[in-house]
Scaffold this active site. Structure first.
Site, PDB file in Angstrom:
ATOM      1  N   LEU A 156       0.719  17.632  -2.895  1.00 38.37           N
ATOM      2  CA  LEU A 156       1.425  16.402  -2.550  1.00 38.37           C
ATOM      3  C   LEU A 156       2.913  16.523  -2.844  1.00 38.37           C
ATOM      4  O   LEU A 156       3.759  16.134  -2.029  1.00 38.37           O
ATOM      5  CB  LEU A 156       0.836  15.217  -3.325  1.00 38.37           C
ATOM      6  CG  LEU A 156      -0.409  14.575  -2.720  1.00 38.37           C
ATOM      7  CD1 LEU A 156      -1.022  13.593  -3.697  1.00 38.37           C
ATOM      8  CD2 LEU A 156      -0.067  13.882  -1.419  1.00 38.37           C
ATOM      9  N   ARG A 231      -0.707   8.216 -10.372  1.00 36.27           N
ATOM     10  CA  ARG A 231      -1.678   7.501 -11.183  1.00 36.27           C
ATOM     11  C   ARG A 231      -0.958   6.531 -12.104  1.00 36.27           C
ATOM     12  O   ARG A 231       0.104   6.837 -12.647  1.00 36.27           O
ATOM     13  CB  ARG A 231      -2.521   8.477 -12.033  1.00 36.27           C
ATOM     14  CG  ARG A 231      -3.570   9.247 -11.249  1.00 36.27           C
ATOM     15  CD  ARG A 231      -4.704   8.328 -10.783  1.00 36.27           C
ATOM     16  NE  ARG A 231      -5.751   9.046 -10.064  1.00 36.27           N
ATOM     17  CZ  ARG A 231      -5.789   9.216  -8.760  1.00 36.27           C
ATOM     18  NH1 ARG A 231      -4.799   8.743  -8.006  1.00 36.27           N
ATOM     19  NH2 ARG A 231      -6.802   9.843  -8.194  1.00 36.27           N
ATOM     20  N   GLU A 260      -6.900  -1.126 -12.654  1.00 37.65           N
ATOM     21  CA  GLU A 260      -6.957  -1.639 -11.285  1.00 37.65           C
ATOM     22  C   GLU A 260      -8.320  -2.248 -11.006  1.00 37.65           C
ATOM     23  O   GLU A 260      -9.339  -1.697 -11.454  1.00 37.65           O
ATOM     24  CB  GLU A 260      -6.672  -0.503 -10.294  1.00 37.65           C
ATOM     25  CG  GLU A 260      -5.275   0.056 -10.445  1.00 37.65           C
ATOM     26  CD  GLU A 260      -5.030   1.325  -9.643  1.00 37.65           C
ATOM     27  OE1 GLU A 260      -3.874   1.698  -9.460  1.00 37.65           O
ATOM     28  OE2 GLU A 260      -6.037   1.947  -9.203  1.00 37.65           O
ATOM     29  N   HIS A 281      -2.406   0.131  -4.499  1.00 36.00           N
ATOM     30  CA  HIS A 281      -3.103   1.425  -4.412  1.00 36.00           C
ATOM     31  C   HIS A 281      -3.557   1.725  -2.981  1.00 36.00           C
ATOM     32  O   HIS A 281      -4.734   1.987  -2.711  1.00 36.00           O
ATOM     33  CB  HIS A 281      -4.308   1.460  -5.363  1.00 36.00           C
ATOM     34  CG  HIS A 281      -4.703   2.855  -5.750  1.00 36.00           C
ATOM     35  ND1 HIS A 281      -5.120   3.184  -7.007  1.00 36.00           N
ATOM     36  CD2 HIS A 281      -4.721   4.018  -5.042  1.00 36.00           C
ATOM     37  CE1 HIS A 281      -5.405   4.480  -7.067  1.00 36.00           C
ATOM     38  NE2 HIS A 281      -5.166   5.012  -5.869  1.00 36.00           N
ATOM     39  N   TRP A 284      -3.134   6.225  -0.272  1.00 33.78           N
ATOM     40  CA  TRP A 284      -4.131   7.191   0.206  1.00 33.78           C
ATOM     41  C   TRP A 284      -4.864   6.736   1.461  1.00 33.78           C
ATOM     42  O   TRP A 284      -5.534   7.520   2.112  1.00 33.78           O
ATOM     43  CB  TRP A 284      -5.191   7.396  -0.886  1.00 33.78           C
ATOM     44  CG  TRP A 284      -6.042   6.178  -1.099  1.00 33.78           C
ATOM     45  CD1 TRP A 284      -5.723   5.066  -1.820  1.00 33.78           C
ATOM     46  CD2 TRP A 284      -7.342   5.925  -0.547  1.00 33.78           C
ATOM     47  NE1 TRP A 284      -6.732   4.134  -1.761  1.00 33.78           N
ATOM     48  CE2 TRP A 284      -7.743   4.633  -0.992  1.00 33.78           C
ATOM     49  CE3 TRP A 284      -8.202   6.656   0.273  1.00 33.78           C
ATOM     50  CZ2 TRP A 284      -8.962   4.066  -0.644  1.00 33.78           C
ATOM     51  CZ3 TRP A 284      -9.428   6.083   0.623  1.00 33.78           C
ATOM     52  CH2 TRP A 284      -9.795   4.813   0.166  1.00 33.78           C
TER      53      TRP A 284
END
Length: 314
Positions: A156, A231, A260, A281, A284
């Protein structure tokens, strides 16, 4: 083969036909811990994104042969217990790279261009009241010429670096905190003090938890921004909220929190300043990313049935 999906809602209504072709498929939108054993009692394969499967659950599931984690991180699975019970575990890596990279730059470009503020002003009718053809109430800054530091140079981080260079940024790669820089990297402290943009892409470990807190934020340029699509817990949330409120740094884009869904009392969830962009979040979760994820899970199950070790962690 009985396949049970415990939290299908996390797959955003994506077709699960690739799994249904491999056996009898049972799906639950979400699964509370107290229903886990009951729902998995007949399962040969369990698919879980975030549902915790621990030693106690595994001991109650004698038919379970394979756990497919619908994610890269496997902190919701007791890998030691899985090995003890002879249960295979697979994950999926790399499926969300384009999605995370895109969202990283969505946060960067919005912060540098104050796009969210201008959109809000237009919705409030302020453009119609402008004495000239445009509004220049907030700064608009380019990525080109900025120094962008990557913290966490895996797949990433490398993909973000490639896009940053395409924008014309000067990319630097941070060494791990408190370690001597390897060739081609700069020290962690130098990355903090030099960068105009910091993008975090490292995993959450004992080493990285709270690795960016008040002291580290104070080292950054007052004009710098920081992005975390990795994260929650890597950046101390209370310290970041304080730094934003007191203009220690210019802005932050955060897609992940330490707990979360967000808790009401989380400092970043409570923060109302326009120099924070907080998203739930989603980095992704492009449609294309989730399709790749489902297909990869199906391939992991096929490989397991054929005795292959594809994406096996246990």
């Amino acid at each position: 083969m009985n396949i049970t999906v415990l939290d299908a809602a996390t797959l955003a209504n994506t077709s699960l036909d690739a799994l249904a072709q491999l056996g009898k498929l049972t799906c639950y939108d979400l699964t509370a811990q107290e229903h886990l054993v009951e729902r998995c009692q007949d399962a040969d394969v369990v698919v879980s994104n975030k549902v915790v499967i621990d030693q106690h659950a595994m001991s109650k599931l004698p038919n379970l042969k394979l756990i497919c984690v619908a994610a890269t991180g496997t902190n919701n699975i007791d890998l030691g217990a899985a090995k003890e019970h002879g249960i295979a575990v697979t994950n999926v890596a790399g499926y969300s790279t384009p999605s995370v990279v895109q969202h990283t730059f969505t946060l960067i470009t919005n912060l540098l261009g104050n796009t969210h503020r201008y959109i809000n002003d237009c919705q409030q009718g302020l453009w119609q009241q402008s004495p000239m053809f445009c509004r220049l109430d907030y700064s608009f800054n380019e990525i080109a010429g900025k120094t962008l530091a990557i913290v966490g140079y895996g797949s990433l981080g490398k993909a973000v670096a490639d896009v940053a260079r395409a924008f014309g940024a000067n990319v630097i790669i941070s060494e791990r905190k408190d370690q001597t820089p390897r060739e081609g990297r700069v020290s962690f402290n130098d990355a903090l003090t030099t960068a105009d943009i910091i993008s975090v892409h490292c995993p959450l470990t004992d080493e990285t938890r709270n690795q960016i807190a008040a002291a580290e934020l104070s080292m950054m340029k007052p004009s710098a921004i920081i992005i975390n699509t990795a994260r929650g817990g890597i950046i101390n949330e209370a310290d970041l909220a304080d730094a934003l409120a007191n203009n220690v740094i210019a802005g932050a884009g955060v897609d992940v929190l330490s707990k979360e869904p967000a808790e009401q009392e989380n400092p970043l969830a409570q923060y109302k300043g326009a120099n924070l962009l907080l998203t739930p979040h989603i980095a992704w979760a492009s449609q294309e990313s989730i399709v790749r994820l489902v297909n990869e899970i199906a391939l992991n199950i096929q490989a397991f049935n054929q005795g292959e070790m594809r994406n096996r962690l246990v």
